[in-house]
Scaffold this active site. Structure first.
Site, short mmCIF file in Angstrom:
data_model
loop_
_atom_site.label_atom_id
_atom_site.label_comp_id
_atom_site.label_asym_id
_atom_site.label_seq_id
_atom_site.Cartn_x
_atom_site.Cartn_y
_atom_site.Cartn_z
N HIS A 72 6.09 -12.15 5.99
CA HIS A 72 5.94 -11.78 4.57
C HIS A 72 7.30 -11.43 3.98
CE1 HIS A 72 5.47 -8.22 7.09
NE2 HIS A 72 6.04 -7.53 6.12
N ILE A 91 0.83 -1.22 0.00
CA ILE A 91 0.00 0.00 0.00
C ILE A 91 0.86 1.27 0.00
CG2 ILE A 91 -0.27 0.36 2.49
CD1 ILE A 91 -3.31 0.58 1.96
P1 5GP Z 1 6.96 -4.77 7.40
O1 5GP Z 1 7.39 -3.40 7.83
O2 5GP Z 1 6.12 -5.45 8.45
O3 5GP Z 1 8.06 -5.61 6.88
O4 5GP Z 1 6.04 -4.53 6.13
C1 5GP Z 1 4.69 -4.36 6.17
C2 5GP Z 1 4.28 -3.74 4.85
O5 5GP Z 1 2.87 -3.88 4.73
C3 5GP Z 1 4.61 -2.25 4.75
O6 5GP Z 1 5.47 -2.05 3.65
C4 5GP Z 1 3.25 -1.59 4.57
O7 5GP Z 1 3.27 -0.53 3.66
C5 5GP Z 1 2.37 -2.73 4.09
N1 5GP Z 1 0.99 -2.65 4.47
C6 5GP Z 1 0.50 -2.34 5.71
N2 5GP Z 1 -0.84 -2.38 5.71
C7 5GP Z 1 -1.20 -2.71 4.44
C8 5GP Z 1 -2.48 -2.90 3.81
O8 5GP Z 1 -3.54 -2.77 4.43
N3 5GP Z 1 -2.47 -3.26 2.50
C9 5GP Z 1 -1.32 -3.42 1.80
N4 5GP Z 1 -1.43 -3.76 0.50
N5 5GP Z 1 -0.10 -3.24 2.36
C10 5GP Z 1 -0.05 -2.89 3.66
#
Ligand code: 5GP
Length: 119
Positions: free
Chosen positions: A106, A37
């Protein structure tokens, strides 16, 4: 089967259950891939196991296959989309210092620009 390390109500679980929308680019029985997103590159796709643990720390020692599937799905996507030869980056954040914000494991796939350095 669920336990404390299993993610069952993260935002990504809600995407998997189609409770909130996402731009899904790939799905099979094991995993789903959708556009981030808040993209950090022209291509920024998240590869998410459907039965995900919270962090990389929680992956059982015998479950190399689930991690391997994420990497192979990302590489297959890069080939299909035509940027595999130019190159791309895959990464996984873990817990606070790693910058993890969603606690459902992820893999990030970033591409479409030169990615130099970290952080
Ligand atoms: P992390 O920081 O946990 O490795 O990555 C989480 C990712 O999920 C971030 O890059 C963030 O932008 C993305 N993200 C968070 N909420 C959502 C959402 O509701 N939809 C999508 N498509 N991505 C999300």
């Amino acid at each position: 089967m669920t336990n404390a390390n299993q993610s069952s109500d993260s935002i990504f679980d809600r995407i998997i259950r189609r409770e909130i929308p996402a731009d899904i680019v790939f799905e099979d029985e094991h995993l789903i891939a959708f556009r981030d997103i808040a993209p950090q590159a022209p291509v920024h796709v998240l590869f998410v196991p459907k039965r995900g643990v919270r962090t990389l720390n929680d992956v059982p020692a015998g479950d190399a296959e689930s991690l391997g599937r994420l990497l192979l799905a990302a590489a297959a996507y890069a080939k299909r989309e035509g940027f595999a030869e130019n190159g791309y980056r895959v990464l996984m954040n873990c817990n606070g210092d790693g910058g993890q914000t969603v606690f459902h494991i992820h893999l990030h796939l970033l591409a479409g620009r030169a990615l130099h350095g970290f952080g």
